[in-house]
Design an enzyme around this catalytic site. Structure first.
Site, PDB file in Angstrom:
ATOM      1  N   GLY A 222       0.780  -1.232   0.000  1.00 54.40           N
ATOM      2  CA  GLY A 222       0.000   0.000   0.000  1.00 54.40           C
ATOM      3  C   GLY A 222       0.806   1.273   0.000  1.00 54.40           C
ATOM      4  O   GLY A 222       0.231   2.366   0.011  1.00 54.40           O
ATOM      5  N   ARG A 266       3.123  -1.697  -5.922  1.00 57.86           N
ATOM      6  CA  ARG A 266       3.274  -0.440  -6.648  1.00 57.86           C
ATOM      7  C   ARG A 266       4.586   0.285  -6.332  1.00 57.86           C
ATOM      8  O   ARG A 266       5.244   0.801  -7.226  1.00 57.86           O
ATOM      9  CB  ARG A 266       2.068   0.412  -6.249  1.00 57.86           C
ATOM     10  CG  ARG A 266       2.101   1.851  -6.497  1.00 57.86           C
ATOM     11  CD  ARG A 266       0.884   2.534  -5.837  1.00 57.86           C
ATOM     12  NE  ARG A 266      -0.165   1.631  -5.434  1.00 57.86           N
ATOM     13  CZ  ARG A 266      -1.286   1.447  -6.131  1.00 57.86           C
ATOM     14  NH1 ARG A 266      -1.503   2.136  -7.210  1.00 57.86           N
ATOM     15  NH2 ARG A 266      -2.191   0.587  -5.709  1.00 57.86           N
ATOM     16  N   ARG A 302      -6.390   1.559 -15.302  1.00 54.91           N
ATOM     17  CA  ARG A 302      -6.503   2.341 -14.070  1.00 54.91           C
ATOM     18  C   ARG A 302      -7.336   3.626 -14.218  1.00 54.91           C
ATOM     19  O   ARG A 302      -8.177   3.909 -13.355  1.00 54.91           O
ATOM     20  CB  ARG A 302      -5.118   2.676 -13.495  1.00 54.91           C
ATOM     21  CG  ARG A 302      -4.267   1.440 -13.208  1.00 54.91           C
ATOM     22  CD  ARG A 302      -3.010   1.754 -12.410  1.00 54.91           C
ATOM     23  NE  ARG A 302      -3.307   2.055 -11.033  1.00 54.91           N
ATOM     24  CZ  ARG A 302      -3.208   3.250 -10.500  1.00 54.91           C
ATOM     25  NH1 ARG A 302      -2.801   4.273 -11.221  1.00 54.91           N
ATOM     26  NH2 ARG A 302      -3.520   3.446  -9.227  1.00 54.91           N
ATOM     27  N   TYR A 306     -10.490   3.557 -11.774  1.00 55.46           N
ATOM     28  CA  TYR A 306     -10.412   4.344 -10.530  1.00 55.46           C
ATOM     29  C   TYR A 306     -10.325   5.852 -10.782  1.00 55.46           C
ATOM     30  O   TYR A 306     -10.154   6.609  -9.830  1.00 55.46           O
ATOM     31  CB  TYR A 306      -9.148   3.980  -9.734  1.00 55.46           C
ATOM     32  CG  TYR A 306      -8.806   2.523  -9.665  1.00 55.46           C
ATOM     33  CD1 TYR A 306      -9.573   1.649  -8.883  1.00 55.46           C
ATOM     34  CD2 TYR A 306      -7.707   2.007 -10.344  1.00 55.46           C
ATOM     35  CE1 TYR A 306      -9.242   0.307  -8.805  1.00 55.46           C
ATOM     36  CE2 TYR A 306      -7.381   0.660 -10.258  1.00 55.46           C
ATOM     37  CZ  TYR A 306      -8.154  -0.179  -9.495  1.00 55.46           C
ATOM     38  OH  TYR A 306      -7.829  -1.496  -9.422  1.00 55.46           O
ATOM     39  N   CYS A 337     -14.345   0.389 -28.441  1.00 56.51           N
ATOM     40  CA  CYS A 337     -15.676   0.815 -28.831  1.00 56.51           C
ATOM     41  C   CYS A 337     -16.536   0.974 -27.583  1.00 56.51           C
ATOM     42  O   CYS A 337     -17.416   0.162 -27.295  1.00 56.51           O
ATOM     43  CB  CYS A 337     -16.262  -0.222 -29.793  1.00 56.51           C
ATOM     44  SG  CYS A 337     -17.753   0.368 -30.544  1.00 56.51           S
ATOM     45  N   GLU A 338     -16.218   1.962 -26.786  1.00 57.62           N
ATOM     46  CA  GLU A 338     -16.942   2.263 -25.544  1.00 57.62           C
ATOM     47  C   GLU A 338     -16.576   3.703 -25.166  1.00 57.62           C
ATOM     48  O   GLU A 338     -15.379   4.029 -25.102  1.00 57.62           O
ATOM     49  CB  GLU A 338     -16.521   1.250 -24.459  1.00 57.62           C
ATOM     50  CG  GLU A 338     -17.307   1.413 -23.195  1.00 57.62           C
ATOM     51  CD  GLU A 338     -17.221   0.209 -22.247  1.00 57.62           C
ATOM     52  OE1 GLU A 338     -17.103  -0.948 -22.703  1.00 57.62           O
ATOM     53  OE2 GLU A 338     -17.285   0.451 -21.037  1.00 57.62           O
ATOM     54  N   TYR A 373       0.230  -2.353 -11.909  1.00 53.81           N
ATOM     55  CA  TYR A 373      -1.191  -2.442 -12.263  1.00 53.81           C
ATOM     56  C   TYR A 373      -1.443  -1.850 -13.654  1.00 53.81           C
ATOM     57  O   TYR A 373      -2.498  -1.281 -13.922  1.00 53.81           O
ATOM     58  CB  TYR A 373      -2.078  -1.767 -11.206  1.00 53.81           C
ATOM     59  CG  TYR A 373      -1.815  -2.311  -9.825  1.00 53.81           C
ATOM     60  CD1 TYR A 373      -2.217  -3.599  -9.491  1.00 53.81           C
ATOM     61  CD2 TYR A 373      -1.138  -1.561  -8.857  1.00 53.81           C
ATOM     62  CE1 TYR A 373      -1.943  -4.126  -8.233  1.00 53.81           C
ATOM     63  CE2 TYR A 373      -0.857  -2.079  -7.600  1.00 53.81           C
ATOM     64  CZ  TYR A 373      -1.266  -3.351  -7.298  1.00 53.81           C
ATOM     65  OH  TYR A 373      -0.993  -3.869  -6.069  1.00 53.81           O
TER      66      TYR A 373
HETATM   67  N1  LLP Z   1      -0.639  -7.043  -0.111  1.00 53.86           N
HETATM   68  C1  LLP Z   1      -1.929  -7.365  -0.274  1.00 53.86           C
HETATM   69  C2  LLP Z   1      -2.538  -8.381   0.578  1.00 53.86           C
HETATM   70  C3  LLP Z   1      -2.707  -6.719  -1.264  1.00 53.86           C
HETATM   71  O1  LLP Z   1      -3.982  -7.028  -1.398  1.00 53.86           O
HETATM   72  C4  LLP Z   1      -2.085  -5.763  -2.090  1.00 53.86           C
HETATM   73  C5  LLP Z   1      -2.852  -5.096  -3.151  1.00 53.86           C
HETATM   74  C6  LLP Z   1      -0.719  -5.469  -1.890  1.00 53.86           C
HETATM   75  C7  LLP Z   1      -0.033  -6.125  -0.884  1.00 53.86           C
HETATM   76  C8  LLP Z   1       0.019  -4.482  -2.724  1.00 53.86           C
HETATM   77  O2  LLP Z   1      -0.538  -3.218  -2.708  1.00 53.86           O
HETATM   78  P1  LLP Z   1       0.323  -1.982  -3.338  1.00 53.86           P
HETATM   79  O3  LLP Z   1       1.585  -1.872  -2.529  1.00 53.86           O
HETATM   80  O4  LLP Z   1       0.642  -2.365  -4.730  1.00 53.86           O
HETATM   81  O5  LLP Z   1      -0.586  -0.822  -3.247  1.00 53.86           O
HETATM   82  N2  LLP Z   1      -5.346  -2.275  -8.977  1.00 53.86           N
HETATM   83  C9  LLP Z   1      -5.216  -1.247  -7.966  1.00 53.86           C
HETATM   84  C10 LLP Z   1      -4.518  -1.759  -6.732  1.00 53.86           C
HETATM   85  C11 LLP Z   1      -5.168  -2.984  -6.112  1.00 53.86           C
HETATM   86  C12 LLP Z   1      -4.335  -3.551  -4.999  1.00 53.86           C
HETATM   87  C13 LLP Z   1      -4.847  -4.858  -4.512  1.00 53.86           C
HETATM   88  N3  LLP Z   1      -4.048  -5.377  -3.449  1.00 53.86           N
HETATM   89  C14 LLP Z   1      -4.485  -0.033  -8.584  1.00 53.86           C
HETATM   90  O6  LLP Z   1      -4.239  -0.026  -9.774  1.00 53.86           O
HETATM   91  O7  LLP Z   1      -4.219   0.943  -7.882  1.00 53.86           O
END
Ligand code: LLP
Length: 417
Positions: A222, A266, A302, A306, A337-338, A373
């Protein structure tokens, strides 16, 4: 919103033009050097575990393996990717984090003895029945969460993730003599310091409440990255110091040295990657200007999903100098096509024009910070094949995923009868 002249990036225009000459457009490009730099800022943590969902190409995973980064897998496919990248399950190099098992995944986990970070008590039951004594973590829902978007908030009563009452997991753990190794909390993507403090103190009270002989705590992932021009990078020392205090308190309470793990996706890859696209159409409606490119939301999802903001830069095809003193409000869209196939929109799905200099057909539009992502969320919508991925290592570009062919894409259906 003004677009600055110069975007901080590890790629230069000459390099980008030579890549499109060699590999065509659109393409994803990653820089190994940036990944390496990001990992080095996390070295204070005992274990760095990469959330591979953010960027799951096996060549990226191999690179991370060489850098001594462990791996998180959330599906059977991600387990197979980690294995192909050389990760060894028996040393907890791979941990499976999920809220459910399917039959095939559970079998693989038991056969390879992969440690499980369980997000539900049912998972502990199902695993314990078939594999008593298995190594497990529990993923705790601390009863609050936070994310850059509601869809990326993974805590609180509206979240399907984690175990709400972890004390109810203990009888199941005991019944099957499961080996509880660690406690894990991940409250969402895009965490700020306020929520970080809250999650640290939730971890502390939870560890004490459960009072189990654990070896490790995980801070989850996160960690945010600066997507917008004015955003600043997170202070990792501050982030570490808050978690380290928590680790120390828990270690003192139990009288043994608890390890501290972090699990970002990320933070490790977002800034290493760009999406290079080409302009094919420039059109105007009543008073709006649309630039249409050869990548769509099937490639980079993305912004549509979002309202995510990715910085945009332009490389001209005819060597003309871009005039940033005379910008115009511009909408960038793709070929899907959207109507929602727009890269410049907000969380409500409303168009957000960018102030950009004049863009001409044949120019290249670059989306920055797409190394996480980006490619991993692509789809085949509109029967569009997956596009190539290129990794630059020691200044040398290598193709790490070739373009999918339409024949390959259709084969799944042709094979049926
Ligand atoms: N650990 C767990 C259990 C998770 O569910 C996630 C992300 C991470 C670590 C890594 O999170 P990060 O450090 O990448 O924020 N598709 C969305 C993000 C969805 C994240 C889902 N879980 C985007 O493009 O922002």
């Amino acid at each position: 919103m003004n677009q600055p002249k110069k975007i901080q990036t590890s790629f230069n225009n000459r390099q980008i033009l030579s890549l499109v000459k060699q590999y065509g457009s659109p393409i994803w490009v990653y820089n190994a050097k940036t990944i390496n730099q990001k990992i080095n800022t996390l070295r204070k943590f005992d274990i760095i575990r990469f959330a591979q969902k953010s960027c799951s190409n096996i060549h990226i995973l191999r690179l991370l393996n060489k850098l001594n980064v462990q791996i998180d897998a959330v599906s059977l496919g991600e387990i197979e990717r980690a294995l192909l990248a050389g990760y060894k399950p028996e040393k907890d190099e791979i941990i499976f984090t999920a809220d459910i098992f399917d039959k095939e995944t559970l079998k693989k986990i038991i056969d390879l003895n992969i440690t499980v970070n369980a997000g539900s008590i049912d998972m502990l039951e199902q695993l314990g029945k078939k594999s008593p004594g298995h190594r497990v973590w529990i993923r705790i829902n601390p009863k609050f969460g936070h994310g850059h978007n509601n869809k990326t908030n993974t805590g609180g009563e509206n979240s399907k993730h984690g175990i709400w009452n972890p004390e109810l997991a203990l009888p199941v753990i005991k019944k099957y003599k499961l080996h509880l190794v660690g406690l894990h909390m991940h409250i969402g993507s895009g965490v700020d310091y306020y929520h970080l403090k809250k999650v640290c103190s939730a971890m502390e009270s939870c560890a004490i409440l459960l009072n189990q002989n654990i070896q490790t705590i995980s801070a989850g992932g996160g960690l945010p990255v600066p997507y917008k021009e004015k955003e600043s990078p997170i202070d990792i020392n501050n982030y570490f110091s808050l978690w380290n205090k928590t680790r120390k308190k828990i270690s003192n309470y139990f009288g043994n040295n608890i390890k501290l793990e972090i699990e970002p996706g990320r933070f490790i890859t977002a800034e290493s990657g760009i999406l290079i696209t080409k302009v094919y159409v420039s059109k105007t409606t009543k008073n709006k200007k649309f630039i249409l490119i050869d990548a769509g939301f099937n490639d980079l999802m993305r912004p549509v999903m979002y309202g995510s903001y990715h910085q945009i830069s332009i490389i001209t095809a005819d060597n003309r100098i871009l005039d940033y003193t005379r910008t115009m409000k511009t909408i960038i869209g793709g070929p899907i096509c959207e109507s929602g196939d727009i890269f410049t929109q907000n969380q409500q799905g409303e168009i957000e024009e960018r102030d950009l200099p004049e863009i001409k057909i044949g120019d290249y539009i670059i989306f920055h910070n797409t190394g996480a992502y980006g490619s991993s969320m692509s789809s085949n919508y509109n029967t569009r094949p997956l596009i190539p991925e290129i990794l630059i290592e020691n200044n040398l570009p290598k193709i790490i995923r070739r373009k999918q062919t339409i024949t390959e894409l259709l084969q799944l259906e042709i094979d049926t009868y």
